[in-house]
Design an enzyme around this catalytic site. Structure first.
Site, short mmCIF file in Angstrom:
data_model
loop_
_atom_site.label_atom_id
_atom_site.label_comp_id
_atom_site.label_asym_id
_atom_site.label_seq_id
_atom_site.Cartn_x
_atom_site.Cartn_y
_atom_site.Cartn_z
N ASP A 155 4.17 5.10 -0.24
CA ASP A 155 3.80 5.36 1.14
C ASP A 155 4.79 6.38 1.71
O ASP A 155 4.61 7.58 1.56
CB ASP A 155 3.80 4.03 1.90
CG ASP A 155 3.33 4.16 3.34
OD1 ASP A 155 2.87 5.24 3.71
OD2 ASP A 155 3.41 3.17 4.09
N LYS A 198 11.92 3.77 11.45
CA LYS A 198 13.17 4.45 11.80
C LYS A 198 13.13 5.86 11.26
O LYS A 198 12.58 6.11 10.19
CB LYS A 198 14.35 3.70 11.19
CG LYS A 198 14.66 2.45 11.98
CD LYS A 198 15.89 1.76 11.41
CE LYS A 198 16.09 0.45 12.12
NZ LYS A 198 16.70 -0.57 11.28
N PHE A 254 -4.46 0.91 6.10
CA PHE A 254 -3.64 -0.14 5.50
C PHE A 254 -4.51 -0.87 4.49
O PHE A 254 -5.60 -1.35 4.81
CB PHE A 254 -3.09 -1.11 6.56
CG PHE A 254 -2.01 -1.97 5.99
CD1 PHE A 254 -0.70 -1.49 5.92
CD2 PHE A 254 -2.28 -3.23 5.48
CE1 PHE A 254 0.32 -2.28 5.36
CE2 PHE A 254 -1.27 -4.01 4.92
CZ PHE A 254 0.02 -3.53 4.87
N ASP A 275 -0.71 -6.89 -0.12
CA ASP A 275 -0.92 -7.94 0.88
C ASP A 275 -0.87 -7.42 2.31
O ASP A 275 -0.36 -6.33 2.59
CB ASP A 275 0.18 -9.00 0.74
CG ASP A 275 1.52 -8.49 1.29
OD1 ASP A 275 1.96 -7.41 0.86
OD2 ASP A 275 2.11 -9.17 2.15
N ARG A 334 -3.64 -10.69 -1.63
CA ARG A 334 -3.23 -10.09 -2.90
C ARG A 334 -4.24 -10.40 -4.01
O ARG A 334 -4.36 -9.65 -4.97
CB ARG A 334 -1.87 -10.65 -3.35
CG ARG A 334 -0.70 -10.20 -2.50
CD ARG A 334 0.60 -10.54 -3.22
NE ARG A 334 1.75 -10.59 -2.34
CZ ARG A 334 2.47 -9.52 -1.97
NH1 ARG A 334 2.15 -8.33 -2.42
NH2 ARG A 334 3.50 -9.65 -1.17
P1 IMP Z 1 7.38 3.02 1.03
O1 IMP Z 1 8.78 2.60 0.76
O2 IMP Z 1 7.15 3.37 2.46
O3 IMP Z 1 6.84 4.05 0.08
O4 IMP Z 1 6.50 1.74 0.92
C1 IMP Z 1 6.22 1.15 -0.25
C2 IMP Z 1 5.94 -0.32 -0.05
O5 IMP Z 1 5.34 -0.61 1.22
C3 IMP Z 1 4.94 -0.73 -1.08
O6 IMP Z 1 5.59 -1.18 -2.23
C4 IMP Z 1 4.14 -1.81 -0.38
O7 IMP Z 1 4.72 -3.06 -0.62
C5 IMP Z 1 4.26 -1.53 1.09
N1 IMP Z 1 3.04 -0.88 1.62
C6 IMP Z 1 2.89 0.38 2.08
N2 IMP Z 1 1.64 0.64 2.47
C7 IMP Z 1 0.94 -0.49 2.26
C8 IMP Z 1 -0.45 -0.86 2.45
O8 IMP Z 1 -1.32 -0.08 2.88
N3 IMP Z 1 -0.78 -2.12 2.10
C9 IMP Z 1 0.12 -3.03 1.60
N4 IMP Z 1 1.42 -2.72 1.40
C10 IMP Z 1 1.82 -1.47 1.72
#
Ligand code: IMP
Ligand code: MG
Length: 193
Positions: free
Chosen positions: A108, A144, A165, A172, A178
């Site tokens: 993400d 942040k 999302f 989840d 999940r």
């Molecule tokens: P990042 O560090 O922002 O890249 O986020 C990664 C983590 O955020 C992933 O491993 C997921 O656990 C969680 N995450 C981000 N977007 C989603 C989503 O759309 N659904 C569920 N979990 C998400």
């Protein structure tokens, strides 16, 4: 199986299965046995993705499998802007000179993967090849600032998605969904976006 009523279906179980077949072939053609690969699965979100993908690799591929646990989200849908390593891979695993195939559910903001790539390199990995089920095209704004610099690109990604999302297939929303066999977008109230 249908997605729950408050959700929009993104990818069916069948679509995921055939995409992972191709992804496994791509990985098997690029990662060489001489790299002594080890798959490191990021819990909890990547457990179903990893189980299905790794079983599609050729029987003679010779990949080791390890797990770690990380958290960047609280119970909501926005990154906390901080990554916590809740549990590292077993201390006796020696990564020196090896390739890590790092498996996560979604890239993400990239904060989690940036953190883990540095961590695994510090532990001696020669190369970390990032593989995710989902790559989010547009960055959901982190809670942040500063979380977005140097956004990493996954080397392997099954699907690219937009700002929705997503739940199911290991992902989840506040600990739920999940177990859904498909990937679906949650329709969130405006205040939670
Ligand atoms: P990042 O560090 O922002 O890249 O986020 C990664 C983590 O955020 C992933 O491993 C997921 O656990 C969680 N995450 C981000 N977007 C989603 C989503 O759309 N659904 C569920 N979990 C998400
Ligand atoms: Mg996760």
């Amino acid at each position: 199986m249908q997605a729950p009523e408050n959700m929009r279906l993104l990818f069916t179980a069948g679509e995921i299965r055939s995409r992972l077949e191709r992804l496994a072939r791509e990985i098997a053609s690029k990662v060489k046995p001489s790299e002594r690969p080890i798959a490191i699965v990021v819990l909890q979100g990547a457990f179903i993705f990893a189980a299905d993908l790794l079983r599609k690799l050729p029987p003679a591929f010779g990949i080791e499998i390890a797990f770690l646990r990380c958290q960047s989200y609280g119970s909501g849908t926005r990154s906390s802007g901080r990554v916590l390593l809740l549990q590292d891979i077993d201390p006796e695993i020696d990564l020196r000179g090896r390739t890590v195939l790092l498996l996560d559910d979604i890239l993400d903001t990239g904060l989690t993967m940036n953190f883990l790539v540095s961590h695994l390199k510090r532990r001696g990995a020669e190369r970390v090849r990032v593989c995710v089920l989902l790559h989010r095209r547009r960055v959901a704004r982190p809670a942040k600032s500063g979380a977005r610099k140097k956004r990493l690109k996954p080397e392997f990604a099954a699907f690219t998605i937009g700002p929705d999302f997503v739940v199911g297939y290991g992902l989840d929303y506040a600990g739920k969904y999940r177990h859904l066999p498909m990937l679906a977008a949650v329709k969130l109230p405006r205040s939670k976006r």
